[in-house]
Scaffold this motif. Structure first.
Motif, mmCIF file in Angstrom:
data_model
loop_
_atom_site.group_PDB
_atom_site.id
_atom_site.type_symbol
_atom_site.label_atom_id
_atom_site.label_comp_id
_atom_site.label_asym_id
_atom_site.label_seq_id
_atom_site.Cartn_x
_atom_site.Cartn_y
_atom_site.Cartn_z
ATOM 1 N N THR A 1 115.736 20.698 57.187
ATOM 2 C CA THR A 1 116.866 21.582 56.882
ATOM 3 C C THR A 1 118.021 21.370 57.848
ATOM 4 O OG1 THR A 1 115.319 23.232 56.033
ATOM 5 C CG2 THR A 1 117.542 23.975 56.512
ATOM 6 N N PHE A 2 117.712 21.193 59.131
ATOM 7 C CA PHE A 2 118.777 20.969 60.116
ATOM 8 C C PHE A 2 119.549 19.681 59.823
ATOM 9 C CE2 PHE A 2 120.305 19.096 64.102
ATOM 10 C CZ PHE A 2 121.131 20.112 64.557
ATOM 11 N N TRP B 1 112.936 28.795 60.669
ATOM 12 C CA TRP B 1 111.720 28.013 60.451
ATOM 13 C C TRP B 1 111.236 27.362 61.755
ATOM 14 C CZ3 TRP B 1 113.983 25.975 55.271
ATOM 15 C CH2 TRP B 1 113.511 26.780 54.216
ATOM 16 N N SER C 1 111.968 22.902 59.445
ATOM 17 C CA SER C 1 113.093 23.060 60.373
ATOM 18 C C SER C 1 113.859 21.761 60.566
ATOM 19 C CB SER C 1 112.600 23.587 61.723
ATOM 20 O OG SER C 1 111.637 22.722 62.288
ATOM 21 N N ALA D 1 117.257 26.712 59.346
ATOM 22 C CA ALA D 1 116.528 25.777 60.204
ATOM 23 C C ALA D 1 116.036 26.468 61.476
ATOM 24 C CB ALA D 1 117.429 24.588 60.557
ATOM 25 N N THR E 1 112.196 20.438 51.470
ATOM 26 C CA THR E 1 111.553 21.679 51.931
ATOM 27 C C THR E 1 110.786 22.401 50.825
ATOM 28 O OG1 THR E 1 113.513 23.004 51.411
ATOM 29 C CG2 THR E 1 113.406 22.020 53.605
ATOM 30 N N TYR F 1 117.967 29.776 53.279
ATOM 31 C CA TYR F 1 118.053 28.494 52.576
ATOM 32 C C TYR F 1 118.521 28.702 51.135
ATOM 33 C CZ TYR F 1 115.933 24.508 50.031
ATOM 34 O OH TYR F 1 115.686 23.447 49.201
#
Length: 530
Positions: free
Chosen positions: A390-391, A491, A387, A488, A423, A325
């Motif tokens: 971030t995705f 995580w 996850s 992603a 996040t 990240y």
């Protein structure tokens, strides 16, 4: 008092047995030594302090804001500038640091990452020293080094001089990043811990954004060196405060500066309403410090703590995702204004990226903290949020760079940034709650070292090399953004790991579970001498 009772303390001292503090509502201290420890802890806890939990949070937020303002400032077009160019027989003088020192994109990228060298070396040292020196005083020392290093940046005369100054900036920041979050976690209300961390880490994107704007304004109206002089002036009051204010205690550590500092492992902030019992530890050794604590071998203690830290699978997976990240976010923060200027001809790229980062950083970072508290702040839920956010953020950011019109880019990129910044609080919550309290400073230090050494330290120069090779900022940005999908995925793995919360856990034999209800910071008079 009989002869046997009089000689007992001396016999215990000769054995060099360590003592620990346990909280119990039943047993009372029996010996004079036990009563003295109880009295010292109670008296220091009852002393009035300027610090309250909210004031502590506000203080740390402002310091964090100034730290990241510096990073945004050196990345801004106004301070970083442009390299000298020649076209048609005419050469421009360039501007800012890159123009004055005639830096290549690779050298410019190295400059952005130079402070990480100091951060790498100093973070584990400060985290380990926190076991023998008051952590609050260590923060004051770090801020002093930071201020001196920033003055060095203002006085630099070439690439190597400013690079060394930036390394010292990292040394100064190391103590703060290792110790501030544990202090906040100790003092936050039980139901708002992640939200409070959200407020603290909100200062990262906001600091960067304010730095872009600050650097742009100072660079255009004064000169790039003035930006660093002003940063140093801003930090001076907090340096003074770090040395003159009565220091706070940290959960999992002894009151530094007291006679028991070398042997007492922990005093909790909420121990005031409970009995403090000092027990002989000759048979029940502290698993965390072990023989390293007795011998005073700091390096051996560090290795022992690192072994315990790396054995925590939840922590390791969390940091691996954080590295991927931060690889992207670090390059975004440094090259974003320059990429926007070249792809979409943004004449005011500093202001545009600064505005997006401020808005999305505020909403995303605070929102992520509140969302995790709302759905129940467990480690498993934190990984789910990490996850998913971030995705989705990666999808929007990747799509943004595919658009040719600036307006569509700004809309999609803003949504992506909002999701990506959500996040910040959850990832640091996992770092703090997947390890024992006495390992939290080291966990924060090693997390920070890892995400920088393997994340934004190599990403900025590597992106510079990639851009020097393909000469296409759009393709460079798309290649960089795709790495968010890897973060992603990592995580997502964390969701399926066994995730016990270790906030109230200590060494197996020494520390009982604490009733974490009293959030008033615990102070220690004797710590003033630390």
């Amino acid at each position: 008092m009989g002869e046997e009772e009089q000689t007992k303390p001396a016999e215990e001292d000769s054995k060099n047995s360590s003592v620990v503090v346990a909280v119990t509502g039943e047993e009372q201290p029996k010996t004079r030594e036990e009563k003295m420890v109880v009295s010292d802890v109670r008296n220091s806890a009852l002393q009035p302090s300027w610090f309250t939990p909210k004031r502590l949070l506000a203080l740390f937020c402002v310091i964090n804001l100034i730290n990241y303002l510096d990073r945004g400032t050196i990345a801004s077009n106004g301070v970083n500038g442009e390299r000298k160019t020649c076209s048609g027989g005419k050469c421009s003088g360039g501007s800012g640091i890159q123009g004055e020192f005639n830096l290549s994109n690779f050298e410019d990228g190295v400059l952005s990452s130079a402070f990480m060298v100091g951060l790498l070396l100093a973070s584990p040292i400060f985290a380990t020293l926190a076991k023998s020196v008051n952590p609050f005083r260590l923060i004051g020392v770090g801020l002093l080094v930071w201020t001196i290093a920033i003055v060095g940046c203002a006085c630099s005369w070439g690439f190597w001089s400013i690079s060394i100054a930036r390394m010292l900036v990292g040394v100064g920041e190391a103590s703060f990043i290792s110790l501030a979050a544990p202090f906040i976690d100790d003092n936050a209300p039980d139901t708002q811990r992640t939200a409070w961390l959200g407020f603290f880490y909100m200062c990262i994107p906001v600091g960067y954004a304010v730095g872009y704007i600050f650097g742009g304004l100072v660079g255009s109206h004064l000169a790039w060196r003035w930006a660093f002089w002003l940063e140093a002036i801003l930090m001076v009051p907090f340096v003074i405060l770090g040395f003159v204010m009565k220091p706070l205690q940290l959960k999992g550590f002894a009151p530094a500066g007291s006679k028991k500092a070398a042997s007492v492992e922990t005093v909790a902030p909420d121990a005031l309403d409970s009995q403090i019992l000092v027990t002989d530890d000759s048979e029940e050794k502290n698993d965390n410090l072990g023989e390293a604590s007795k011998s005073g071998n700091v390096f051996t203690r560090f290795l022992s703590d690192m072994k315990g830290l790396l054995s925590e699978k939840v922590y390791v997976v969390n940091v691996l995702g954080y590295i991927s990240y931060n690889f992207v976010l670090g390059a975004y923060s440094y090259w974003g204004p320059k990429a926007g200027y070249n792809i979409y001809n943004m004449a005011n790229a500093d202001m545009v990226f600064g505005g997006i980062t401020v808005g999305c950083g505020l909403a995303g970072t605070i929102g992520g903290g509140f969302v995790l508290d709302y759905i129940n702040s467990t480690l498993s839920n934190a990984f789910k949020l990490l996850s998913a956010s971030t995705f989705l953020g990666a999808v929007f950011c990747f799509s943004a760079f595919c658009f040719k019109k600036e307006i569509y880019f700004l809309i999609f990129f803003a949504i992506g940034e909002l999701l990506v910044f959500a996040t910040q609080a959850p990832v640091n919550y996992v770092c703090l709650h997947s390890v024992k309290p006495s390992l939290r400073p080291l966990s924060m230090a090693m997390s920070t070292v890892s995400i920088h050494v393997f994340g934004d330290v190599p990403s900025s120069p590597l992106v510079g090399v990639l851009q020097d090779h393909i000469h296409n900022w759009r393709k460079t940005a798309l290649s960089l953004t795709s790495i968010l999908f890897l973060a992603a995925a990592i995580w997502f793995i964390g969701i399926f790991l066994r995730c016990p919360d270790k906030f109230n856990e200590e060494s197996e034999h020494s520390i009982s579970e604490l009733n974490n209800t009293n959030k008033a910071p615990l102070l220690d008079d004797e710590a003033n001498t630390a």
